[in-house]
Design an enzyme around this catalytic site. Sequence first.
Site, PDB file in Angstrom:
ATOM      1  N   LEU A 185       0.554  -1.317   0.155  1.00 53.09           N
ATOM      2  CA  LEU A 185       0.179  -0.160   0.023  1.00 53.09           C
ATOM      3  C   LEU A 185       0.707   1.337  -0.137  1.00 53.09           C
ATOM      4  O   LEU A 185       0.405   2.194  -0.666  1.00 53.09           O
ATOM      5  CB  LEU A 185      -0.827  -0.082   1.330  1.00 53.09           C
ATOM      6  CG  LEU A 185      -2.276  -0.622   0.916  1.00 53.09           C
ATOM      7  CD1 LEU A 185      -2.869  -0.718   2.670  1.00 53.09           C
ATOM      8  CD2 LEU A 185      -3.217  -0.051   0.127  1.00 53.09           C
ATOM      9  N   ARG A 186       2.012   1.195   0.664  1.00 45.82           N
ATOM     10  CA  ARG A 186       2.968   2.497   0.534  1.00 45.82           C
ATOM     11  C   ARG A 186       4.023   2.350  -0.400  1.00 45.82           C
ATOM     12  O   ARG A 186       5.224   2.763  -0.097  1.00 45.82           O
ATOM     13  CB  ARG A 186       3.333   2.374   2.131  1.00 45.82           C
ATOM     14  CG  ARG A 186       2.411   2.626   3.125  1.00 45.82           C
ATOM     15  CD  ARG A 186       2.943   2.979   4.421  1.00 45.82           C
ATOM     16  NE  ARG A 186       2.153   3.289   5.574  1.00 45.82           N
ATOM     17  CZ  ARG A 186       1.274   2.636   6.158  1.00 45.82           C
ATOM     18  NH1 ARG A 186       0.940   1.209   5.596  1.00 45.82           N
ATOM     19  NH2 ARG A 186       0.254   3.124   7.061  1.00 45.82           N
ATOM     20  N   SER A 216       0.828  -7.993   0.591  1.00 42.15           N
ATOM     21  CA  SER A 216      -0.208  -7.239   1.210  1.00 42.15           C
ATOM     22  C   SER A 216      -1.208  -6.833  -0.210  1.00 42.15           C
ATOM     23  O   SER A 216      -1.788  -7.594  -0.624  1.00 42.15           O
ATOM     24  CB  SER A 216       0.262  -5.926   1.779  1.00 42.15           C
ATOM     25  OG  SER A 216      -0.591  -5.314   2.531  1.00 42.15           O
ATOM     26  N   GLU A 238      -1.610  -8.536   9.864  1.00 47.94           N
ATOM     27  CA  GLU A 238      -1.294  -9.779   9.511  1.00 47.94           C
ATOM     28  C   GLU A 238      -2.154 -10.791   9.735  1.00 47.94           C
ATOM     29  O   GLU A 238      -2.358 -11.843   9.280  1.00 47.94           O
ATOM     30  CB  GLU A 238       0.166 -10.107  10.256  1.00 47.94           C
ATOM     31  CG  GLU A 238       0.916 -11.315   9.324  1.00 47.94           C
ATOM     32  CD  GLU A 238       1.232 -11.095   8.047  1.00 47.94           C
ATOM     33  OE1 GLU A 238       1.028 -12.285   7.247  1.00 47.94           O
ATOM     34  OE2 GLU A 238       1.380  -9.962   7.562  1.00 47.94           O
ATOM     35  N   ARG A 255      -4.009 -13.532   7.514  1.00 45.39           N
ATOM     36  CA  ARG A 255      -3.999 -14.956   8.067  1.00 45.39           C
ATOM     37  C   ARG A 255      -5.272 -15.537   7.903  1.00 45.39           C
ATOM     38  O   ARG A 255      -5.606 -16.540   7.420  1.00 45.39           O
ATOM     39  CB  ARG A 255      -3.106 -15.098   9.275  1.00 45.39           C
ATOM     40  CG  ARG A 255      -3.120 -16.830   9.485  1.00 45.39           C
ATOM     41  CD  ARG A 255      -2.168 -17.650   8.827  1.00 45.39           C
ATOM     42  NE  ARG A 255      -1.791 -18.614   9.284  1.00 45.39           N
ATOM     43  CZ  ARG A 255      -0.627 -18.928  10.067  1.00 45.39           C
ATOM     44  NH1 ARG A 255       0.039 -18.108  10.322  1.00 45.39           N
ATOM     45  NH2 ARG A 255      -0.461 -20.071  10.911  1.00 45.39           N
ATOM     46  N   HIS A 296       3.077  -8.124   9.745  1.00 48.81           N
ATOM     47  CA  HIS A 296       2.972  -7.353   8.524  1.00 48.81           C
ATOM     48  C   HIS A 296       4.132  -6.410   8.364  1.00 48.81           C
ATOM     49  O   HIS A 296       4.145  -5.145   8.315  1.00 48.81           O
ATOM     50  CB  HIS A 296       1.862  -6.625   8.423  1.00 48.81           C
ATOM     51  CG  HIS A 296       1.083  -6.456   7.206  1.00 48.81           C
ATOM     52  ND1 HIS A 296       0.207  -7.580   6.375  1.00 48.81           N
ATOM     53  CD2 HIS A 296       0.645  -5.629   6.329  1.00 48.81           C
ATOM     54  CE1 HIS A 296       0.054  -7.389   5.317  1.00 48.81           C
ATOM     55  NE2 HIS A 296       0.012  -6.113   5.144  1.00 48.81           N
ATOM     56  N   TRP A 300       8.477  -6.313   6.216  1.00 47.17           N
ATOM     57  CA  TRP A 300       9.501  -6.992   5.403  1.00 47.17           C
ATOM     58  C   TRP A 300      10.304  -7.905   5.946  1.00 47.17           C
ATOM     59  O   TRP A 300      10.841  -8.818   5.496  1.00 47.17           O
ATOM     60  CB  TRP A 300      10.339  -5.744   4.840  1.00 47.17           C
ATOM     61  CG  TRP A 300       9.839  -4.909   3.978  1.00 47.17           C
ATOM     62  CD1 TRP A 300       9.309  -3.507   4.207  1.00 47.17           C
ATOM     63  CD2 TRP A 300       9.437  -5.006   2.546  1.00 47.17           C
ATOM     64  NE1 TRP A 300       8.723  -3.177   3.033  1.00 47.17           N
ATOM     65  CE2 TRP A 300       8.919  -4.044   2.078  1.00 47.17           C
ATOM     66  CE3 TRP A 300       9.676  -6.220   1.673  1.00 47.17           C
ATOM     67  CZ2 TRP A 300       8.173  -3.885   0.704  1.00 47.17           C
ATOM     68  CZ3 TRP A 300       9.310  -6.021   0.216  1.00 47.17           C
ATOM     69  CH2 TRP A 300       8.540  -4.890  -0.133  1.00 47.17           C
TER      70      TRP A 300
END
Length: 350
Positions: free
Chosen positions: A95-96, A179, A288, A292, A319, A321
């Site tokens: 999203l970012r 995501s 996250e 899931r 959620h 890296w």
Amino acid sequence: MTTATGKHRSRTGTLGRKVAAFLTAAAAAVGIATVATSSASADDRDDLGPNNCIWSDYGNFVQNCWFHSDAMGQDIQVQIKRSNSDAAVYMLDGLRARQDWNGWTWQGDIGSVFTNDDVNVVMPVGGPSQFYTDWVGQYHGSEGPFNPRWETFLTSELPNQLAAGYGISPNNNAVVGLSMGGTAALNLAANHRDQFKQVTSLSGYLNTTAPGMYLALQYAMGEGNPGANIWDMWGLPLDPARFRNDPLLNVPKLNGLPVWLSAGTGIAGPNDDFFADPMGGMAGFGLELMARTETAPFELAARAAGANVQVSYPMQGIHNWTLWNPELKNARPAILDALHVQYRAEGPAW
């Protein structure tokens, strides 16, 4: 490691090709049918592409190129790592998404995954909160594109230009997303089976028409880029565009397709400093957990539909890296197998 100097790389690649050609000719002269050379001996990744490409400061043979989109009315930056094969893996951001580089470079450390594999890596740049989809309206966020037509770009305009300028097949691709990108990857793979031979979703939202998801996605989009509205993207709750972009509803189209799914539990792992950013940690937990919760039933539906599903459900992972990079490494053999690309043993980049 790589350098950022295009001239140096071009001379190296040219020399490698001359050596490879000499060895092949010498082998033929003595009756040897072929000489197998490693990917190190001659590699198109040493050469800049034709689309105003420059070497990325990230290194690892990544170059920044610009491709025109008639649908969006502008040039779109795409980061590429070239190879000798015609296969490509498309890497979609979250999203970012930034406007200067794809998150899979500096944040996702893509150089530790595919750098030495004989596969092209294609990483579109930009489009925060845009879900890599064709919008029904205009985008009112602070960062463009302001006429998002990502599906058209990624499945028509970009593949045609990659085929013409880079020798990349429009029909031998995989698509990976995290995501927002995981949601998009599954939709693109389902709706464009002629292009994508494998799909990987990492922490994606896989039932976007579930009760409450319309408002939840609107909140998430606003967090990613204020001014992004779900009604501008997929219309009102009963708009057909919204249902076309629900991965769970697209499951019947995945019959026979290799699918890799991953989502964590939301529990912080050893590389997550929860107390350094408690609010971010709580958001990472909630996001996250939602991923899931939606990935598990999607897995069952995909298996029932005849997809070739592999899953990874780590016991830890928020959620972030710190979850997505190791999970991409886990998915890597399946991605390369689907593209019929031989993969190297793990090791550092040259």
